[in-house]
Motif scaffolding. Structure first.
Motif, PDB file in Angstrom:
ATOM      1  N   MET A  10       0.844  -1.178   0.000  1.00  0.00           N
ATOM      2  CA  MET A  10       0.000   0.000   0.000  1.00  0.00           C
ATOM      3  C   MET A  10       0.885   1.236   0.000  1.00  0.00           C
ATOM      4  SD  MET A  10      -2.221   1.443   3.195  1.00  0.00           S
ATOM      5  CE  MET A  10      -0.796   1.615   4.228  1.00  0.00           C
ATOM      6  N   THR A  11       0.600   2.113  -0.925  1.00  0.00           N
ATOM      7  CA  THR A  11       1.298   3.394  -0.937  1.00  0.00           C
ATOM      8  C   THR A  11       0.279   4.517  -0.833  1.00  0.00           C
ATOM      9  OG1 THR A  11       1.220   3.709  -3.333  1.00  0.00           O
ATOM     10  CG2 THR A  11       3.081   2.429  -2.467  1.00  0.00           C
ATOM     11  N   LYS A  12       0.768   5.672  -0.432  1.00  0.00           N
ATOM     12  CA  LYS A  12      -0.128   6.833  -0.340  1.00  0.00           C
ATOM     13  C   LYS A  12      -0.746   7.140  -1.697  1.00  0.00           C
ATOM     14  CE  LYS A  12       2.305  10.114   1.309  1.00  0.00           C
ATOM     15  NZ  LYS A  12       2.966  11.235   1.974  1.00  0.00           N
ATOM     16  N   ALA A  13       0.027   6.983  -2.760  1.00  0.00           N
ATOM     17  CA  ALA A  13      -0.487   7.260  -4.105  1.00  0.00           C
ATOM     18  C   ALA A  13      -1.619   6.293  -4.466  1.00  0.00           C
ATOM     19  CB  ALA A  13       0.633   7.180  -5.132  1.00  0.00           C
ATOM     20  N   GLU A  14      -1.520   5.046  -4.025  1.00  0.00           N
ATOM     21  CA  GLU A  14      -2.577   4.070  -4.320  1.00  0.00           C
ATOM     22  C   GLU A  14      -3.863   4.417  -3.574  1.00  0.00           C
ATOM     23  OE1 GLU A  14      -0.362   0.628  -3.173  1.00  0.00           O
ATOM     24  OE2 GLU A  14       0.024   0.066  -5.251  1.00  0.00           O
ATOM     25  N   ILE A  15      -3.739   4.863  -2.325  1.00  0.00           N
ATOM     26  CA  ILE A  15      -4.925   5.283  -1.569  1.00  0.00           C
ATOM     27  C   ILE A  15      -5.587   6.460  -2.280  1.00  0.00           C
ATOM     28  CG2 ILE A  15      -5.750   6.316   0.590  1.00  0.00           C
ATOM     29  CD1 ILE A  15      -3.528   4.728   2.017  1.00  0.00           C
ATOM     30  N   ALA A  16      -4.781   7.426  -2.691  1.00  0.00           N
ATOM     31  CA  ALA A  16      -5.307   8.598  -3.393  1.00  0.00           C
ATOM     32  C   ALA A  16      -6.059   8.174  -4.653  1.00  0.00           C
ATOM     33  CB  ALA A  16      -4.159   9.549  -3.745  1.00  0.00           C
ATOM     34  N   VAL A  31      -6.865   6.589   9.844  1.00  0.00           N
ATOM     35  CA  VAL A  31      -7.766   5.432   9.857  1.00  0.00           C
ATOM     36  C   VAL A  31      -9.224   5.843  10.016  1.00  0.00           C
ATOM     37  CG1 VAL A  31      -8.355   3.320  11.116  1.00  0.00           C
ATOM     38  CG2 VAL A  31      -5.977   3.884  10.708  1.00  0.00           C
ATOM     39  N   ILE A  32      -9.496   6.767  10.900  1.00  0.00           N
ATOM     40  CA  ILE A  32     -10.882   7.211  11.102  1.00  0.00           C
ATOM     41  C   ILE A  32     -11.418   7.871   9.839  1.00  0.00           C
ATOM     42  CG2 ILE A  32     -12.345   8.833  12.395  1.00  0.00           C
ATOM     43  CD1 ILE A  32     -10.501   8.214  14.826  1.00  0.00           C
ATOM     44  N   THR A  33     -10.599   8.691   9.201  1.00  0.00           N
ATOM     45  CA  THR A  33     -11.027   9.357   7.972  1.00  0.00           C
ATOM     46  C   THR A  33     -11.224   8.349   6.847  1.00  0.00           C
ATOM     47  OG1 THR A  33      -9.895  11.366   8.663  1.00  0.00           O
ATOM     48  CG2 THR A  33     -10.473  11.199   6.336  1.00  0.00           C
ATOM     49  N   ILE A  34     -10.382   7.311   6.791  1.00  0.00           N
ATOM     50  CA  ILE A  34     -10.572   6.235   5.797  1.00  0.00           C
ATOM     51  C   ILE A  34     -11.952   5.612   5.993  1.00  0.00           C
ATOM     52  CG2 ILE A  34      -9.865   3.867   5.213  1.00  0.00           C
ATOM     53  CD1 ILE A  34      -7.865   5.611   3.992  1.00  0.00           C
ATOM     54  N   GLN A  35     -12.323   5.338   7.232  1.00  0.00           N
ATOM     55  CA  GLN A  35     -13.639   4.744   7.501  1.00  0.00           C
ATOM     56  C   GLN A  35     -14.762   5.681   7.069  1.00  0.00           C
ATOM     57  OE1 GLN A  35     -13.077   3.954  11.701  1.00  0.00           O
ATOM     58  NE2 GLN A  35     -12.825   1.764  11.302  1.00  0.00           N
ATOM     59  N   GLN A  36     -14.615   6.959   7.352  1.00  0.00           N
ATOM     60  CA  GLN A  36     -15.637   7.931   6.976  1.00  0.00           C
ATOM     61  C   GLN A  36     -15.724   8.082   5.462  1.00  0.00           C
ATOM     62  OE1 GLN A  36     -14.182  11.278   9.166  1.00  0.00           O
ATOM     63  NE2 GLN A  36     -15.254  10.719  11.037  1.00  0.00           N
ATOM     64  N   TRP A  45     -10.805  -2.028   1.310  1.00  0.00           N
ATOM     65  CA  TRP A  45     -10.469  -1.761  -0.082  1.00  0.00           C
ATOM     66  C   TRP A  45      -9.859  -0.372  -0.228  1.00  0.00           C
ATOM     67  CZ3 TRP A  45     -12.062   1.982  -3.567  1.00  0.00           C
ATOM     68  CH2 TRP A  45     -11.554   1.821  -4.857  1.00  0.00           C
ATOM     69  N   LEU A  46     -10.434   0.607   0.432  1.00  0.00           N
ATOM     70  CA  LEU A  46      -9.940   1.971   0.306  1.00  0.00           C
ATOM     71  C   LEU A  46      -8.505   2.081   0.821  1.00  0.00           C
ATOM     72  CD1 LEU A  46     -11.066   4.604  -0.815  1.00  0.00           C
ATOM     73  CD2 LEU A  46     -11.737   5.204   1.495  1.00  0.00           C
ATOM     74  N   ALA A  47      -8.209   1.443   1.935  1.00  0.00           N
ATOM     75  CA  ALA A  47      -6.879   1.545   2.531  1.00  0.00           C
ATOM     76  C   ALA A  47      -5.854   0.629   1.879  1.00  0.00           C
ATOM     77  CB  ALA A  47      -6.952   1.237   4.023  1.00  0.00           C
ATOM     78  N   PHE A  48      -6.281  -0.602   1.518  1.00  0.00           N
ATOM     79  CA  PHE A  48      -5.315  -1.605   1.075  1.00  0.00           C
ATOM     80  C   PHE A  48      -5.571  -2.196  -0.299  1.00  0.00           C
ATOM     81  CE2 PHE A  48      -5.636  -1.852   5.750  1.00  0.00           C
ATOM     82  CZ  PHE A  48      -4.348  -1.432   6.063  1.00  0.00           C
ATOM     83  N   GLY A  49      -6.730  -1.900  -0.884  1.00  0.00           N
ATOM     84  CA  GLY A  49      -7.036  -2.445  -2.211  1.00  0.00           C
ATOM     85  C   GLY A  49      -7.562  -3.859  -2.179  1.00  0.00           C
ATOM     86  N   CYS A  50      -7.978  -4.322  -1.006  1.00  0.00           N
ATOM     87  CA  CYS A  50      -8.485  -5.700  -0.896  1.00  0.00           C
ATOM     88  C   CYS A  50      -9.933  -5.675  -0.446  1.00  0.00           C
ATOM     89  CB  CYS A  50      -7.643  -6.508   0.082  1.00  0.00           C
ATOM     90  SG  CYS A  50      -7.680  -5.859   1.769  1.00  0.00           S
ATOM     91  N   GLU A  51     -10.631  -6.721  -0.767  1.00  0.00           N
ATOM     92  CA  GLU A  51     -11.992  -6.889  -0.297  1.00  0.00           C
ATOM     93  C   GLU A  51     -11.985  -7.977   0.766  1.00  0.00           C
ATOM     94  OE1 GLU A  51     -14.834  -5.321  -0.731  1.00  0.00           O
ATOM     95  OE2 GLU A  51     -13.928  -3.903  -2.104  1.00  0.00           O
ATOM     96  N   VAL A  52     -12.825  -7.826   1.751  1.00  0.00           N
ATOM     97  CA  VAL A  52     -12.939  -8.809   2.817  1.00  0.00           C
ATOM     98  C   VAL A  52     -14.148  -9.667   2.522  1.00  0.00           C
ATOM     99  CG1 VAL A  52     -13.310  -9.141   5.279  1.00  0.00           C
ATOM    100  CG2 VAL A  52     -11.904  -7.241   4.475  1.00  0.00           C
ATOM    101  N   ASP A  53     -13.954 -10.971   2.520  1.00  0.00           N
ATOM    102  CA  ASP A  53     -15.059 -11.910   2.302  1.00  0.00           C
ATOM    103  C   ASP A  53     -15.591 -12.312   3.667  1.00  0.00           C
ATOM    104  OD1 ASP A  53     -16.853 -13.824   1.545  1.00  0.00           O
ATOM    105  OD2 ASP A  53     -15.375 -15.189   0.678  1.00  0.00           O
TER     106      ASP A  53
END
Length: 76
Positions: A1-7, A49-54, A65-73
């Motif tokens: 995970m990079t900052k650019a990927e989150i953006a 982290v809180i802002t990612i959730q919001q 997904w937003l933070a790491f690019g993965c989906e949780v099953d």
């Protein structure tokens, strides 16, 4: 995970949802200004982290997904 990927995921999710930066900020609690959303999208600031959730809630995506690019099953 990079900052650019989150953006990139923030911007991608916003565009898929058909929302403006202002609309995303208005959906967050507490509300955020458009320029703050812009800074996240263009990698000028990194959401905590809180802002990612919001952001995820406002954009209709999972925080994982937003933070790491993965989906949780969850077995669904």
């Amino acid at each position: 995970m990079t900052k650019a990927e989150i953006a990139q995921r923030i911007r991608s999710a916003r565009l898929r949802a058909g929302l403006s930066q202002h609309e995303v900020g208005s959906r967050m609690i507490p509300k955020r200004r458009r320029d703050e959303i812009c800074r996240y999208e263009y990698n000028r600031a990194t959401p905590n982290v809180i802002t990612i959730q919001q952001l995820a809630a406002a954009l209709g995506v999972s925080p994982c997904w937003l933070a790491f690019g993965c989906e949780v099953d969850h077995g669904k």
